[in-house]
Design an enzyme around this catalytic site. Structure first.
Site, short mmCIF file in Angstrom:
data_model
loop_
_atom_site.label_atom_id
_atom_site.label_comp_id
_atom_site.label_asym_id
_atom_site.label_seq_id
_atom_site.Cartn_x
_atom_site.Cartn_y
_atom_site.Cartn_z
N GLU A 299 -6.35 -7.38 5.10
CA GLU A 299 -5.66 -8.29 4.17
C GLU A 299 -5.72 -9.69 4.72
OE1 GLU A 299 -4.29 -6.07 6.15
OE2 GLU A 299 -2.35 -6.68 6.92
N ASN B 120 0.83 -1.21 0.00
CA ASN B 120 0.00 0.00 0.00
C ASN B 120 0.86 1.26 0.00
OD1 ASN B 120 -2.59 -0.90 -0.23
ND2 ASN B 120 -3.01 -0.99 1.99
#
Lengths: 543, 173
Positions: A439, A404
């Protein structure tokens, strides 16, 4: 107050009829009497009347004179006995009608001398006739002398016979005239009576006719008004029926009204007809409406029991099935048991429901189950197949924060989606695979023991690590995952199971990532089933 | 037995008596109450000349005919009349049947008899009533009689007047 009004009214109505009947009877009697009178008079005048007495009296007088002349001739020797006999015979013959005639009965005053004259002449002439003989001339002369002595005195009485006969005949004729006049008077009265009767009857007929015409007119008017009312009523009914039909056909729901024995269909909306594959009301079959025969049987049995049904879901129209909400109730139509059935198409609602269901249970990004849906499914599995083993795999992407940070959130999302895709490809049944955190993923393996689950975990780990998950500007990006595996123990809660799986995952992270750790509990029999896990998996592999 | 004999005798007596009465009646019927050679009917022509004189024998020599009726205005009951048809009588004359003739009685009564009556009703010159000859003081010896019984339409004053009793003369026009 005075007498009962209905009976007096009835009497009032009846008396003209009685009077009419009496009048008719009187007319008939009068006519019969008239006929009898006419018949009697007709008989009286069938033969000519006897009015010859005056002539016969004249003949008597005449023949007496002649006899006297003949007698004088006999005395003088100029006439013979035969001549005298003939003349006497003729004279005697003129007496005969007077012996039988009744004409003198008509005299106003009796005249007995007439009968005496006839009687005397008859007696004398009879004696003379007896004394005479056709051949004896001497005897004739003797008789002739006696005749000449007697006959002159008889001429005056014979003349009286003429006079009295004339009076008697005149009286008889007048009597007959009076009798005829009386008859005519009588017949005149009778005819007046008949004419009056006819007039009364004619008036009665006229008034009856007028009355019957009036009644007929009134009846016709009444009939007309009745017809109009019936027409209006029929029209009203028709309008109401049309309105009702319009309302029925305008409602979003369908309706059918059928007899309880299903022999008669009172109404069925067009769509229901089409759904039951019927074109006419008579062909409509309730059973043909349902996709599932069980639904039909349940409906019928509950309606037969007199129960009303409210909003039962059922699939209709076997040819093109759709979901409908069925309401039904028994009722009476024309004293006949019937069923009123409503159906509402809920296809859109069902679709929406499906969509909402999907939305509520799916992770929007990956299309896998979300946390809640997966937990529910797991609990369901645990309850449904409680005697078979069930294993749980907790999966976490290693160093996802770095991705990210380095590539941005869109790439992170892309990685998550690709990860889900690879999970689906690798697992035989991905229905119990879900994203439960940022996640973090979980896979529930029903009917799978721990060892078997460990193999699956290892295959997943290998599938992630063996090839890049995404291509970024011709740079392949590879990720690794850490997996915690455990098996459910009978009687254990989901929380306990999850905690244990989480512990296994933690250990995998702690032991250097890119590995699959198993946790066996609650039996403290540690039986690590570590496959050789590459140590470099702690970092995101980059080519 | 004597009773039976008495009854038989009585019957015999009755039979003989009734036979005697019958013979006397027959003798009466056969015997006219006037001389048989006496002239009864004269036929006179228009000029007043006697063309023919008929006695009872002459009349009886002609074919007879019977009619039923009664003499009008006399109260006599209906009877059977026997005599010579007037038409038949006229046919014996050597002249064509006249259109009308006058029937005259002994009492000088008379009426006209048209030829149509002879053709239509065939009246007779009767000399017997119910089988008996007629006396002069009983409307005889001859009566011009119409067949009233077989022709009810004859009951009119016209035919009553033409029924001439004590007929003695027929006058030709």
């Amino acid at each position: 107050m005075s007498g009962s009004p209905p009976s007096s009214a009835a009497t009032h109505r009846r008396w003209p009829i009685i009077a009419l009947i009496a009048l008719a009877a009187a007319l008939i009697v009068a006519a019969l009497a008239g006929l009898a009178l006419i018949s009697k008079k007709s008989d009286e005048y069938a033969a000519p009347g006897l009015h010859t007495e005056v002539w016969q009296a004249y003949q008597l007088y005449n023949q007496l004179q002649r006899l006297e002349t003949t007698a004088r001739g006999v005395e003088a020797g100029e006439a013979d006995a035969a001549r005298l006999i003939l003349t006497l015979g003729v004279m005697r013959n003129t007496l005969d009608p007077f012996r039988h005639t009744r004409v003198f009965d008509y005299l106003p005053e009796p005249r007995p001398e007439i009968a005496a004259t006839i009687e005397r002449l008859d007696r004398r002439s009879e004696r003379w006739m007896a004394a005479l003989d056709w051949q004896k001339e001497g005897a004739a002369r003797v008789v002739a002398q006696e005749m000449l002595r007697t006959l002159p005195d008889e001429l005056r009485p014979a003349h009286d016979v003429i006079v009295v006969s004339n009076i008697a005949v005149a009286a008889k004729l007048d009597h007959e005239r009076q009798s005829l006049q009386r008859t005519f008077h009588w017949l005149t009265g009778m005819l007046v009576l008949l004419a009056t009767g006819c007039l009364v009857l004619a008036l009665k007929i006229l008034s009856s006719q007028r009355r019957s015409r009036r009644l007929a007119d009134a009846l016709q008017a009444l009939n007309g008004s009745l017809e109009r009312r019936v027409q209006r009523r029929t029209q009203l009914l028709h309008e109401r029926e049309t309105l009702l039909r319009t309302i029925l056909e305008s409602t979003p729901s369908e309706a059918a009204l059928i007899s309880a024995d299903q022999r008669r269909v009172f109404y069925a909306s067009d769509r229901l007809l089409a759904c039951a594959h019927a074109t006419r009301l008579e062909d409509f079959q309730l059973e043909a409406l349902f996709v599932t025969p069980e639904d039909y049987r349940q409906l019928v049995s509950r309606l037969d029991a007199g129960e009303a049904l409210h909003q039962i879901e059922a699939r209709l129209a076997p040819a093109a099935p759709y979901w409908a909400l069925i309401s039904a109730r028994p009722l009476q139509v024309n004293a006949q048991s019937a069923w009123l059935i409503w159906s509402l198409d809920i296809t859109r609602r069902k679709q929406m429901e499906q969509k909402l269901q999907t939305l509520a249970s799916t992770d929007a990004l990956t299309g896998l189950c979300n946390r809640r849906a997966l937990l529910r499914a797991t609990i369901r599995q645990m309850h449904a197949k409680r005697h078979t083993p069930l294993s749980l795999l907790l999966i976490d992407i290693d160093h996802f924060k770095n991705i990210n940070d380095k590539w941005g959130h869109p790439v992170g999302d892309q990685v998550l989606r690709a990860m889900a895709e690879r999970l689906r490809d690798t697992l035989r049944d991905a229905s119990l695979a879900g994203r439960i955190g940022g996640e973090e993923f979980a896979v529930v393996l029903p009917e799978t023991a721990l060892d078997r689950a460990a193999i699956v975990g290892e295959r997943l780990r290998a599938a992630m690590a063996d090839s890049p998950i995404v291509e970024l500007e011709h740079t392949p990006l590879t990720i690794t995952i850490s997996i915690g595996v455990t098996q459910h123990v009978w009687g254990e809660s989901l929380r306990q199971l999850a905690t244990r799986a989480d512990r296994a995952l933690y250990r995998a992270k702690h032991e250097g990532r890119n590995r699959c750790c198993i946790e066996t509990m609650p039996i403290p029999r540690n039986r690590p089933l570590h496959r050789a896990a590459p140590a470099e998996s702690d970092d995101i592999a980059s080519p | 037995m004597p009773r039976l004999l008495f009854r038989g005798l009585r019957y015999l007596l009755l039979l003989v008596l009734s036979g005697l009465f019958a013979v006397s009646a027959l003798a009466d019927a056969d015997e006219p109450p006037y001389p048989t050679d006496m002239p009864l009917l004269r036929i006179v022509d228009a000029a007043g000349n006697t063309r023919e004189t008929l006695t009872l024998e002459a009349l009886e020599a002609l074919p007879g005919r019977e009619v039923h009726g009664s003499i009008p205005d006399t109260h006599n009951p209906e009877a059977s009349w026997y005599g010579v048809s007037l038409a038949r009588l006229m046919a014996t004359l050597p002249i064509p049947p006249p259109a009308r003739l006058l029937a005259v009685g002994l009492d000088d009564y008379s009426d006209v008899i048209p030829r149509q009556d002879l053709e239509r009703y065939d009246p007779i010159v009767a000399y017997r009533r119910n089988g008996h000859y007629l006396a002069v003081d009983a409307y005889g010896p001859l009566v011009l009689m119409y067949p009233y019984a077989s022709h009810p339409e004859l009951h009119e004053r016209t035919y009553y007047s033409r029924t001439v009793w004590q007929l003695s003369e027929l006058r030709l026009p």
